[in-house]
Design a protein around this motif. Structure first.
Motif, short mmCIF file in Angstrom:
data_model
loop_
_atom_site.label_atom_id
_atom_site.label_comp_id
_atom_site.label_asym_id
_atom_site.label_seq_id
_atom_site.Cartn_x
_atom_site.Cartn_y
_atom_site.Cartn_z
N VAL A 15 0.83 -1.21 0.00
CA VAL A 15 0.00 0.00 0.00
C VAL A 15 0.87 1.25 0.00
CG1 VAL A 15 -1.68 1.31 1.37
CG2 VAL A 15 -2.02 -1.13 0.99
N GLU A 16 1.98 1.24 0.73
CA GLU A 16 2.88 2.39 0.75
C GLU A 16 3.49 2.65 -0.63
OE1 GLU A 16 5.29 5.59 2.29
OE2 GLU A 16 3.36 4.70 2.81
N ILE A 17 3.97 1.60 -1.29
CA ILE A 17 4.54 1.77 -2.64
C ILE A 17 3.45 2.25 -3.59
CG2 ILE A 17 5.51 0.53 -4.63
CD1 ILE A 17 6.98 -1.25 -2.53
N GLU A 18 2.26 1.70 -3.48
CA GLU A 18 1.13 2.12 -4.32
C GLU A 18 0.83 3.60 -4.12
OE1 GLU A 18 -2.54 1.45 -6.68
OE2 GLU A 18 -0.59 0.47 -6.58
N LEU A 20 2.81 5.96 -3.05
CA LEU A 20 3.90 6.78 -3.56
C LEU A 20 3.98 6.78 -5.09
CD1 LEU A 20 6.70 5.70 -1.05
CD2 LEU A 20 5.57 7.94 -1.16
N SER A 21 3.32 5.82 -5.73
CA SER A 21 3.46 5.63 -7.17
C SER A 21 2.32 6.18 -8.01
CB SER A 21 3.62 4.13 -7.47
OG SER A 21 4.77 3.63 -6.83
N PHE A 22 1.13 6.28 -7.45
CA PHE A 22 -0.04 6.60 -8.27
C PHE A 22 -0.89 7.71 -7.66
CE2 PHE A 22 0.85 2.02 -8.98
CZ PHE A 22 1.24 2.11 -10.31
N ASP A 23 -1.48 8.51 -8.53
CA ASP A 23 -2.37 9.59 -8.10
C ASP A 23 -3.66 9.06 -7.48
OD1 ASP A 23 -0.58 11.51 -8.98
OD2 ASP A 23 -1.55 11.71 -10.94
N ASN A 24 -4.15 7.95 -7.99
CA ASN A 24 -5.37 7.32 -7.47
C ASN A 24 -5.04 5.90 -7.03
OD1 ASN A 24 -7.20 9.51 -8.05
ND2 ASN A 24 -6.89 9.01 -10.21
N PRO A 25 -4.39 5.78 -5.88
CA PRO A 25 -3.91 4.45 -5.46
C PRO A 25 -5.04 3.51 -5.06
CG PRO A 25 -3.54 6.06 -3.72
CD PRO A 25 -4.06 6.82 -4.91
N TRP A 26 -4.76 2.22 -5.22
CA TRP A 26 -5.67 1.20 -4.72
C TRP A 26 -5.70 1.29 -3.20
CZ3 TRP A 26 -4.86 -4.25 -7.27
CH2 TRP A 26 -5.09 -4.17 -8.64
N SER A 27 -6.81 0.87 -2.63
CA SER A 27 -6.96 0.86 -1.18
C SER A 27 -6.43 -0.46 -0.60
CB SER A 27 -8.43 0.99 -0.81
OG SER A 27 -9.14 -0.17 -1.24
N LEU A 28 -6.26 -0.47 0.70
CA LEU A 28 -5.89 -1.70 1.40
C LEU A 28 -6.93 -2.77 1.12
CD1 LEU A 28 -4.22 -3.36 3.40
CD2 LEU A 28 -5.52 -2.27 5.25
N ASP A 29 -8.21 -2.41 1.14
CA ASP A 29 -9.28 -3.37 0.86
C ASP A 29 -9.12 -4.01 -0.52
OD1 ASP A 29 -10.43 -2.94 3.33
OD2 ASP A 29 -11.99 -1.60 2.57
N ALA A 30 -8.73 -3.21 -1.50
CA ALA A 30 -8.56 -3.74 -2.86
C ALA A 30 -7.46 -4.79 -2.89
CB ALA A 30 -8.25 -2.61 -3.83
N PHE A 31 -6.36 -4.52 -2.20
CA PHE A 31 -5.27 -5.50 -2.17
C PHE A 31 -5.66 -6.73 -1.36
CE2 PHE A 31 -2.69 -1.75 -3.32
CZ PHE A 31 -2.05 -2.27 -4.44
N ALA A 74 4.34 -1.79 -9.54
CA ALA A 74 4.93 -0.56 -9.00
C ALA A 74 6.25 -0.88 -8.31
CB ALA A 74 3.97 0.12 -8.04
N VAL A 75 7.15 0.07 -8.39
CA VAL A 75 8.45 -0.02 -7.73
C VAL A 75 8.59 1.24 -6.86
CG1 VAL A 75 10.96 -0.02 -8.10
CG2 VAL A 75 9.46 -1.38 -9.59
N HIS A 76 9.14 1.06 -5.68
CA HIS A 76 9.34 2.19 -4.78
C HIS A 76 10.12 3.28 -5.53
CE1 HIS A 76 10.64 4.64 -1.44
NE2 HIS A 76 9.74 4.01 -0.68
N PRO A 77 9.68 4.54 -5.42
CA PRO A 77 10.36 5.62 -6.16
C PRO A 77 11.87 5.68 -5.96
CG PRO A 77 8.33 6.44 -5.20
CD PRO A 77 8.53 5.03 -4.67
N GLN A 78 12.36 5.36 -4.78
CA GLN A 78 13.81 5.41 -4.53
C GLN A 78 14.56 4.25 -5.17
OE1 GLN A 78 14.07 5.59 -0.26
NE2 GLN A 78 13.60 7.78 -0.20
N MET A 79 13.83 3.27 -5.68
CA MET A 79 14.46 2.07 -6.23
C MET A 79 14.25 1.93 -7.75
SD MET A 79 15.90 0.89 -3.58
CE MET A 79 16.49 -0.64 -4.25
#
Length: 148
Positions: A15-18, A20-31, A74-79
């Motif tokens: 969820v954290e990577i999501e 940081l990566s997307f304007d409309n991130p998936w929710s915890l429930d979605a995952f 998605a990949v963490h922005p720092q990676m």
């Protein structure tokens, strides 16, 4: 780097990577839902093979009959720019081939030139445009890889 199956313990990192990566991130429930579906699979990439290693990327896909659909990568922005996304995709492609999948599809933002380039290097072809798929002014390109 290690790639392994995602578990519920990985969800906070995913969820954290999501986020940081997307304007409309998936929710915890979605995952959580994805982890419960029999045709869905999530894999994660970690820096090291240790059990407590930090997540650096993830991929979610569906395999239904002889088709695979990549839902989210998605990949963490720092990676980024270290081949992590490519390794996640290669892992998913190898699994699809092993399961006799005939075609793999995905949507990618028209503006995401880095992702489009990666997918083309993996031999995906741009097939069609979905206007406003990601919201007003954010088109998606449907890409496809035929394995047969």
């Amino acid at each position: 780097m290690k790639i392994r199956e995602a578990t519920s313990r990985d969800l906070p990192g995913i969820v954290e990577i999501e986020r940081l990566s997307f304007d409309n991130p998936w929710s915890l429930d979605a995952f959580e839902r994805e982890l419960s579906l029999p045709f869905s699979r999530m894999i994660v990439a970690t820096k090291t093979a240790t059990e407590n290693a930090s997540l650096i990327g993830f991929l979610c896909r569906w395999i239904v009959a002889d088709e695979c659909h990549i839902l989210n990568v998605a990949v963490h922005p720092q990676m980024r720019q270290q081949g992590i996304g490519k390794r996640l995709m290669q892992h998913a492609l190898a699994e699809a081939r092993a399961k006799n999948v005939q075609v793999i599809t995905l949507e990618v933002r028209r503006s995401n030139l880095a992702a489009r380039s990666l997918y083309r290097k993996l031999e995906f072809q741009e097939r069609r445009l979905r206007r406003n798929y990601y919201g007003p002014g954010e088109d998606a390109i449907v890409m496809e890889l035929k394995l047969i």
